[in-house]
Scaffold this active site. Structure first.
Site, PDB file in Angstrom:
ATOM      1  N   GLY A  61     -83.176  -8.830 -65.524  1.00  0.00           N
ATOM      2  CA  GLY A  61     -83.231  -9.326 -66.910  1.00  0.00           C
ATOM      3  C   GLY A  61     -84.037 -10.593 -67.084  1.00  0.00           C
TER       4      GLY A  61
ATOM      5  N   GLY B  77     -87.057 -11.017 -65.650  1.00  0.00           N
ATOM      6  CA  GLY B  77     -88.454 -10.700 -65.370  1.00  0.00           C
ATOM      7  C   GLY B  77     -89.248 -10.297 -66.612  1.00  0.00           C
TER       8      GLY B  77
ATOM      9  N   VAL C 136     -90.241  -7.263 -67.880  1.00  0.00           N
ATOM     10  CA  VAL C 136     -89.682  -6.216 -68.745  1.00  0.00           C
ATOM     11  C   VAL C 136     -88.323  -6.653 -69.298  1.00  0.00           C
ATOM     12  CG1 VAL C 136     -89.006  -3.795 -68.881  1.00  0.00           C
ATOM     13  CG2 VAL C 136     -90.907  -4.459 -67.391  1.00  0.00           C
TER      14      VAL C 136
ATOM     15  N   TYR D 258     -93.001   1.363 -51.901  1.00  0.00           N
ATOM     16  CA  TYR D 258     -92.426   1.224 -53.242  1.00  0.00           C
ATOM     17  C   TYR D 258     -92.255   2.589 -53.895  1.00  0.00           C
ATOM     18  CZ  TYR D 258     -92.687  -0.330 -58.218  1.00  0.00           C
ATOM     19  OH  TYR D 258     -92.488  -0.545 -59.566  1.00  0.00           O
TER      20      TYR D 258
ATOM     21  N   LYS E 156     -88.757   4.364 -55.143  1.00  0.00           N
ATOM     22  CA  LYS E 156     -88.556   4.668 -56.574  1.00  0.00           C
ATOM     23  C   LYS E 156     -88.311   6.169 -56.784  1.00  0.00           C
ATOM     24  CE  LYS E 156     -89.108   0.619 -58.737  1.00  0.00           C
ATOM     25  NZ  LYS E 156     -88.161   0.055 -59.721  1.00  0.00           N
TER      26      LYS E 156
ATOM     27  N   ASN F 248     -98.648   0.620 -66.103  1.00  0.00           N
ATOM     28  CA  ASN F 248     -98.770  -0.819 -65.837  1.00  0.00           C
ATOM     29  C   ASN F 248     -98.329  -1.595 -67.074  1.00  0.00           C
ATOM     30  OD1 ASN F 248    -100.414   0.597 -63.901  1.00  0.00           O
ATOM     31  ND2 ASN F 248    -101.211  -1.417 -63.314  1.00  0.00           N
TER      32      ASN F 248
ATOM     33  N   ASP G 274    -109.981  -1.203 -54.160  1.00  0.00           N
ATOM     34  CA  ASP G 274    -109.837  -0.679 -55.525  1.00  0.00           C
ATOM     35  C   ASP G 274    -108.490  -0.005 -55.712  1.00  0.00           C
ATOM     36  OD1 ASP G 274    -113.250   0.368 -56.398  1.00  0.00           O
ATOM     37  OD2 ASP G 274    -112.096  -1.448 -56.878  1.00  0.00           O
TER      38      ASP G 274
HETATM   39  P1  NAP Z   1     -90.594  -8.930 -62.397  1.00  0.00           P
HETATM   40  O1  NAP Z   1     -91.130  -9.637 -63.584  1.00  0.00           O
HETATM   41  O2  NAP Z   1     -91.106  -9.286 -61.049  1.00  0.00           O
HETATM   42  O3  NAP Z   1     -88.989  -9.066 -62.418  1.00  0.00           O
HETATM   43  C1  NAP Z   1     -88.241  -8.558 -61.354  1.00  0.00           C
HETATM   44  C2  NAP Z   1     -86.790  -8.779 -61.701  1.00  0.00           C
HETATM   45  O4  NAP Z   1     -85.971  -8.271 -60.643  1.00  0.00           O
HETATM   46  C3  NAP Z   1     -86.430 -10.262 -61.880  1.00  0.00           C
HETATM   47  O5  NAP Z   1     -85.487 -10.396 -62.886  1.00  0.00           O
HETATM   48  C4  NAP Z   1     -85.827 -10.619 -60.514  1.00  0.00           C
HETATM   49  O6  NAP Z   1     -84.882 -11.671 -60.598  1.00  0.00           O
HETATM   50  C5  NAP Z   1     -85.119  -9.303 -60.186  1.00  0.00           C
HETATM   51  N1  NAP Z   1     -84.922  -9.152 -58.750  1.00  0.00           N
HETATM   52  C6  NAP Z   1     -85.863  -9.089 -57.788  1.00  0.00           C
HETATM   53  N2  NAP Z   1     -85.288  -8.969 -56.566  1.00  0.00           N
HETATM   54  C7  NAP Z   1     -83.944  -8.989 -56.782  1.00  0.00           C
HETATM   55  C8  NAP Z   1     -82.796  -8.940 -55.934  1.00  0.00           C
HETATM   56  N3  NAP Z   1     -82.925  -8.828 -54.598  1.00  0.00           N
HETATM   57  N4  NAP Z   1     -81.575  -9.000 -56.489  1.00  0.00           N
HETATM   58  C9  NAP Z   1     -81.438  -9.132 -57.828  1.00  0.00           C
HETATM   59  N5  NAP Z   1     -82.463  -9.152 -58.711  1.00  0.00           N
HETATM   60  C10 NAP Z   1     -83.707  -9.099 -58.182  1.00  0.00           C
HETATM   61  O7  NAP Z   1     -90.782  -7.363 -62.538  1.00  0.00           O
HETATM   62  P2  NAP Z   1     -91.039  -6.450 -63.838  1.00  0.00           P
HETATM   63  O8  NAP Z   1     -92.492  -6.231 -63.942  1.00  0.00           O
HETATM   64  O9  NAP Z   1     -90.264  -6.993 -65.008  1.00  0.00           O
HETATM   65  O10 NAP Z   1     -90.369  -5.083 -63.328  1.00  0.00           O
HETATM   66  C11 NAP Z   1     -89.165  -4.590 -63.921  1.00  0.00           C
HETATM   67  C12 NAP Z   1     -89.045  -3.149 -63.534  1.00  0.00           C
HETATM   68  O11 NAP Z   1     -90.177  -2.436 -64.050  1.00  0.00           O
HETATM   69  C13 NAP Z   1     -89.050  -2.917 -62.014  1.00  0.00           C
HETATM   70  O12 NAP Z   1     -88.096  -1.951 -61.665  1.00  0.00           O
HETATM   71  C14 NAP Z   1     -90.472  -2.414 -61.728  1.00  0.00           C
HETATM   72  O13 NAP Z   1     -90.503  -1.600 -60.602  1.00  0.00           O
HETATM   73  C15 NAP Z   1     -90.775  -1.661 -62.991  1.00  0.00           C
HETATM   74  N6  NAP Z   1     -92.226  -1.502 -63.316  1.00  0.00           N
HETATM   75  C16 NAP Z   1     -92.996  -2.615 -63.496  1.00  0.00           C
HETATM   76  C17 NAP Z   1     -94.361  -2.398 -63.830  1.00  0.00           C
HETATM   77  C18 NAP Z   1     -95.321  -3.572 -64.037  1.00  0.00           C
HETATM   78  O14 NAP Z   1     -96.530  -3.301 -64.247  1.00  0.00           O
HETATM   79  N7  NAP Z   1     -94.843  -4.810 -64.035  1.00  0.00           N
HETATM   80  C19 NAP Z   1     -94.868  -1.092 -63.994  1.00  0.00           C
HETATM   81  C20 NAP Z   1     -93.996  -0.012 -63.837  1.00  0.00           C
HETATM   82  C21 NAP Z   1     -92.659  -0.226 -63.497  1.00  0.00           C
HETATM   83  P3  NAP Z   1     -85.354 -13.198 -60.341  1.00  0.00           P
HETATM   84  O15 NAP Z   1     -86.580 -13.408 -61.178  1.00  0.00           O
HETATM   85  O16 NAP Z   1     -84.209 -13.951 -60.825  1.00  0.00           O
HETATM   86  O17 NAP Z   1     -85.618 -13.276 -58.884  1.00  0.00           O
HETATM   87  O1  GFB Z   2    -101.987  -3.950 -61.138  1.00  0.00           O
HETATM   88  P1  GFB Z   2    -102.585  -3.649 -59.834  1.00  0.00           P
HETATM   89  O2  GFB Z   2    -102.467  -4.708 -58.788  1.00  0.00           O
HETATM   90  O3  GFB Z   2    -101.953  -2.368 -59.144  1.00  0.00           O
HETATM   91  O4  GFB Z   2    -104.136  -3.266 -60.129  1.00  0.00           O
HETATM   92  P2  GFB Z   2    -102.125  -0.801 -59.265  1.00  0.00           P
HETATM   93  C1  GFB Z   2    -104.968  -3.068 -59.120  1.00  0.00           C
HETATM   94  C2  GFB Z   2    -106.401  -2.784 -59.589  1.00  0.00           C
HETATM   95  O5  GFB Z   2    -106.925  -3.980 -60.184  1.00  0.00           O
HETATM   96  C3  GFB Z   2    -107.275  -2.472 -58.385  1.00  0.00           C
HETATM   97  C4  GFB Z   2    -108.043  -4.458 -59.417  1.00  0.00           C
HETATM   98  O6  GFB Z   2    -108.280  -1.586 -58.757  1.00  0.00           O
HETATM   99  C5  GFB Z   2    -107.850  -3.851 -58.003  1.00  0.00           C
HETATM  100  O7  GFB Z   2    -109.081  -3.759 -57.337  1.00  0.00           O
HETATM  101  N1  GFB Z   2    -108.006  -5.932 -59.398  1.00  0.00           N
HETATM  102  C6  GFB Z   2    -109.070  -6.724 -59.680  1.00  0.00           C
HETATM  103  C7  GFB Z   2    -106.967  -6.712 -59.088  1.00  0.00           C
HETATM  104  N2  GFB Z   2    -108.739  -8.024 -59.546  1.00  0.00           N
HETATM  105  C8  GFB Z   2    -107.424  -8.043 -59.172  1.00  0.00           C
HETATM  106  C9  GFB Z   2    -106.507  -9.104 -58.868  1.00  0.00           C
HETATM  107  O8  GFB Z   2    -106.821 -10.289 -58.891  1.00  0.00           O
HETATM  108  N3  GFB Z   2    -105.234  -8.755 -58.529  1.00  0.00           N
HETATM  109  C10 GFB Z   2    -104.831  -7.432 -58.495  1.00  0.00           C
HETATM  110  N4  GFB Z   2    -103.543  -7.171 -58.204  1.00  0.00           N
HETATM  111  N5  GFB Z   2    -105.671  -6.391 -58.768  1.00  0.00           N
HETATM  112  C11 GFB Z   2     -99.596  -0.999 -58.704  1.00  0.00           C
HETATM  113  C12 GFB Z   2     -98.647  -0.612 -57.610  1.00  0.00           C
HETATM  114  O9  GFB Z   2    -100.779  -0.320 -58.521  1.00  0.00           O
HETATM  115  O10 GFB Z   2     -99.093  -0.596 -59.977  1.00  0.00           O
HETATM  116  C13 GFB Z   2     -97.314  -1.244 -57.857  1.00  0.00           C
HETATM  117  O11 GFB Z   2     -99.181  -1.071 -56.383  1.00  0.00           O
HETATM  118  C14 GFB Z   2     -96.809  -1.022 -59.266  1.00  0.00           C
HETATM  119  O12 GFB Z   2     -96.391  -0.723 -56.950  1.00  0.00           O
HETATM  120  C15 GFB Z   2     -97.903  -1.291 -60.274  1.00  0.00           C
HETATM  121  O13 GFB Z   2     -96.401   0.224 -59.457  1.00  0.00           O
HETATM  122  C16 GFB Z   2     -97.483  -0.896 -61.648  1.00  0.00           C
HETATM  123  O14 GFB Z   2    -102.112  -0.389 -60.678  1.00  0.00           O
HETATM  124  O15 GFB Z   2    -103.262  -0.363 -58.425  1.00  0.00           O
END
Ligand code: NAP
Ligand code: GFB
Length: 328
Positions: A10, A12, A14, A144, A148, A173, A278
């Site tokens: 909560g 983070g 999302v 990961y 999942k 994303n 990439d």
């Molecule tokens: P985030 O900003 O990194 O937040 C992660 C959250 O999980 C934080 O509240 C963190 O708490 C908590 N957490 C991490 N490790 C924990 C542990 N060991 N015990 C208890 N809480 C823990 O991530 P987010 O992007 O909001 O992701 C939320 C969900 O969306 C995840 O399930 C992720 O896989 C999914 N998701 C994210 C993306 C994306 O692009 N970001 C895309 C698809 C799915 P603290 O901050 O207090 O440590």
């Molecule tokens: O969001 P991202 O790190 O993850 O994006 P994915 C990666 C793409 O962005 C690649 C380019 O094509 C990278 O080459 N990129 C360019 C960069 N500059 C940067 C930079 O500074 N940082 C990063 N991170 N990328 C993730 C999964 O895949 O998607 C995770 O690995 C999660 O597990 C997330 O599911 C939603 O989209 O490739």
């Protein structure tokens, strides 16, 4: 009937998106807080969900009737490539502890959060809800991705053996306020915002990693939040549901970088470091099922440029306390 919603993760990106919607939407409106509802947004400082005892104590404290399970070890391509075992083990432990306690505490509903990166790397596009297990995920994030995918299996097993109403969502994303801007572990969009900000501040080149050619779909955290709230109240199928913008919203990493340059008003040198990976080329997800289900809710996606501008403004206003990787 009192509804007690526990949101793990909560604190983070999302989780804070959901908190923003629940706190700002009119009460009893389609996405607003309903009478009799209480919402609890928890992070790792309240309980390390990898620890069974701490997770049990958390459920004893909040006695949730409903759970939105977002808590996870999360990160972008490069940290996933470096720590595949940690992303596998930590997320397996977290998910098993949360689902086990949700069962023990007789929760009426759990929505867990998967990601479009769990899908097979080689499968017919577009990705839809039926294709999750049709092959191996992309090499870059198999830790990961498998942890999942297992959540979908766990949900189906709890439903089959005990009739538990456990389901999941599959976002693409995500970006928005409260994102992780730490260049080591960030996803692409917050990483580019942070790096472009530093390039402007230090008068240095803005460097984008990789070729800029890969394609992605990006959903705004505050839009995703509304869809999670809708799913919590209206969707009782064990089959996961893709929560995403349309396939036609797929953009290249270069187009994202161009939008970041525009949003920050950067005028300096801008180049690509093709020595960096990439990752997966694309993972186009269909939101056809979602659109069919929410057609009468009046929900509209926020235009990308507007969502990016709001995210950049949040970053600039909260730089000192945001997750930037610099010592707090
Ligand atoms: P985030 O900003 O990194 O937040 C992660 C959250 O999980 C934080 O509240 C963190 O708490 C908590 N957490 C991490 N490790 C924990 C542990 N060991 N015990 C208890 N809480 C823990 O991530 P987010 O992007 O909001 O992701 C939320 C969900 O969306 C995840 O399930 C992720 O896989 C999914 N998701 C994210 C993306 C994306 O692009 N970001 C895309 C698809 C799915 P603290 O901050 O207090 O440590
Ligand atoms: O969001 P991202 O790190 O993850 O994006 P994915 C990666 C793409 O962005 C690649 C380019 O094509 C990278 O080459 N990129 C360019 C960069 N500059 C940067 C930079 O500074 N940082 C990063 N991170 N990328 C993730 C999964 O895949 O998607 C995770 O690995 C999660 O597990 C997330 O599911 C939603 O989209 O490739």
């Amino acid at each position: 009937m009192s509804v007690r919603v526990l949101v793990t993760g909560g604190t983070g990106l999302v989780g804070q998106g959901i908190k923003y919607v629940i706190d700002t939407e009119p009460a009893n409106s389609p996405f607003g807080k309903q009478d009799g509802e209480e919402w609890f947004f928890v992070g790792s400082s309240e309980a390390d969900l990898r620890n069974a005892e701490q997770t049990k104590k958390l459920f004893e404290k909040y006695k949730p009737t409903h759970v939105i399970h977002l808590g996870a070890l999360v990160g972008g391509l490069f940290i996933n490539m470096k720590r595949k075992l940690d992303f596998l083990r930590d997320n397996m432990l977290i998910n098993d502890n949360v689902l086990h306690n949700a069962h023990e505490f007789k929760c009426k509903k759990v929505i867990s959060c998967l990601s479009t990166c769990v899908y097979p790397d080689k499968v017919e596009y577009p990705l839809d809800e039926t294709k999750i297990h049709l092959g191996l995920p992309h090499e870059s994030n198999f830790g990961y991705a498998h942890a999942k995918r297992l959540v979908d299996i766990q949900n189906r097993a709890y439903k089959d053996q005990y009739g538990d109403n456990f389901t999941s969502a599959i976002p693409t994303n995500v970006f928005g306020p409260h994102d992780n801007y730490d260049l080591e572990s960030a996803h692409v969009l917050p990483a580019l915002v942070h790096r472009c900000y530093l390039a402007k501040k230090n008068n240095t080149p803005f460097v984008v990693w990789g070729s800029g050619k890969p394609l992605r779909q990006f959903i705004y955290s505050r839009d995703l939040a509304k869809l999670f709230i809708w799913q919590l109240r209206n969707y009782d199928d064990v089959e996961p549901l893709i929560l995403s913008v349309g396939e036609d919203e797929e953009v290249s990493i270069k187009e994202v970088a161009d939008a970041v340059v525009k949003a920050l008003g950067f005028k300096g040198e801008y180049k690509f470091d093709t020595s960096k990976a990439d990752g997966q080329f694309r993972k186009p997800a269909s939101n056809k099922k979602l659109l069919g289900l929410i057609k009468d809710t009046g929900f509209k996606f926020t235009p990308f440029d507007q969502a990016l501008q709001e995210s950049v403004e949040w970053f600039l206003q909260n730089y000192e306390k945001a997750r930037t990787g610099k010592p707090q």
